[in-house]
Design an enzyme around this catalytic site. Structure first.
Site, short mmCIF file in Angstrom:
data_model
loop_
_atom_site.label_atom_id
_atom_site.label_comp_id
_atom_site.label_asym_id
_atom_site.label_seq_id
_atom_site.Cartn_x
_atom_site.Cartn_y
_atom_site.Cartn_z
N ASN A 1 -24.58 0.19 -22.93
CA ASN A 1 -23.44 1.02 -22.58
C ASN A 1 -22.60 0.39 -21.47
OD1 ASN A 1 -21.75 3.32 -22.60
ND2 ASN A 1 -23.51 4.66 -22.96
N HIS B 1 -34.25 -15.02 -4.59
CA HIS B 1 -33.98 -15.88 -3.45
C HIS B 1 -35.29 -16.17 -2.73
CE1 HIS B 1 -29.67 -15.30 -3.96
NE2 HIS B 1 -29.98 -14.05 -4.25
N GLY C 1 -29.59 5.32 -17.68
CA GLY C 1 -28.42 4.92 -16.90
C GLY C 1 -28.75 4.68 -15.43
N THR D 1 -39.80 -2.63 -10.48
CA THR D 1 -40.25 -3.75 -9.67
C THR D 1 -41.43 -4.50 -10.29
OG1 THR D 1 -41.76 -2.35 -8.41
CG2 THR D 1 -39.51 -2.60 -7.55
N ARG E 1 -42.74 4.08 -11.53
CA ARG E 1 -44.18 4.18 -11.78
C ARG E 1 -44.40 4.81 -13.15
NH1 ARG E 1 -46.28 2.52 -7.24
NH2 ARG E 1 -45.54 3.19 -5.22
#
Length: 190
Positions: free
Chosen positions: A85, A115, A142, A165, A180
């Site tokens: 989208n 980085h 979204g 993550t 989670r």
């Protein structure tokens, strides 16, 4: 033989993003993105033709609704019937693979760019990338953010606004910041 900075980038090694070859690729992609994002009122067929010009692979029936933003495009591979989208951002210094039938909500951000933790390396302009893989028939809500090196399995669901993550197993549902996996793997019925 000494490898170019672009070759290092594609291999997932430390590279210098200020390298002229890399900067030239960014300019080419910027020009392509301008053309692509000017097609907001055009057909999905027009979008598909433009996607085929720059992306690494585009499956049958795949749609990315403009505006869309990426670094290079050639590191992005989307499967058949993928739907992305509005306002998706993909920082594709490394491979981004999105499996068949996956749906991605508006304003999702997918980052492969990373980085170094060492401040001297960062000040020297060094960067690296870690690939992101999203399986088949996944659903990314979204505003979700997917961080470098993450794999999201087939049929997984990522809740809107989640920050992913770490890997999300196939068939599971994850949400939150950090995302989670929910007990039982699926969202509770409301």
């Amino acid at each position: 033989m000494k490898r170019s900075q672009k070759e290092k980038m594609l291999a997932g090694e430390m590279y210098n993003a200020a390298d002229p070859e890399i900067q030239a690729e960014l300019l080419l992609t910027g020009a392509w993105l301008k053309r692509y994002n000017d097609t907001l009122g055009d057909s999905a067929e027009r979008w598909n033709a433009l996607l085929l010009e720059r992306l690494g692979a585009v499956g049958l029936g795949a749609v990315i609704r403009p505006p869309f933003h990426c670094d290079y495009g050639f590191n992005i591979r989307i499967g058949a019937w993928v739907y992305i989208n509005y306002n998706c951002v993909i920082l594709d210094v490394a491979a981004v693979t999105i499996g068949d039938g996956t749906a991605i909500g508006p304003a999702v951000q997918i980052y492969t760019a990373d980085h170094p933790h060492d401040p001297e390396q960062r000040q020297a302009g060094l960067q690296l990338g870690r690939p992101v893989s999203i399986g088949r028939h996944a659903w990314i809500g979204g505003g979700a953010i997917i961080l470098p090196g993450v794999t999201i399995g087939d049929h997984a669901v990522v809740g809107a606004g989640s920050v992913v993550t770490r890997d999300i197993p196939a068939g599971s549902t994850a949400m939150g910041n950090p995302a989670r996996v929910k007990a039982g793997g699926r969202l509770p019925k409301s």
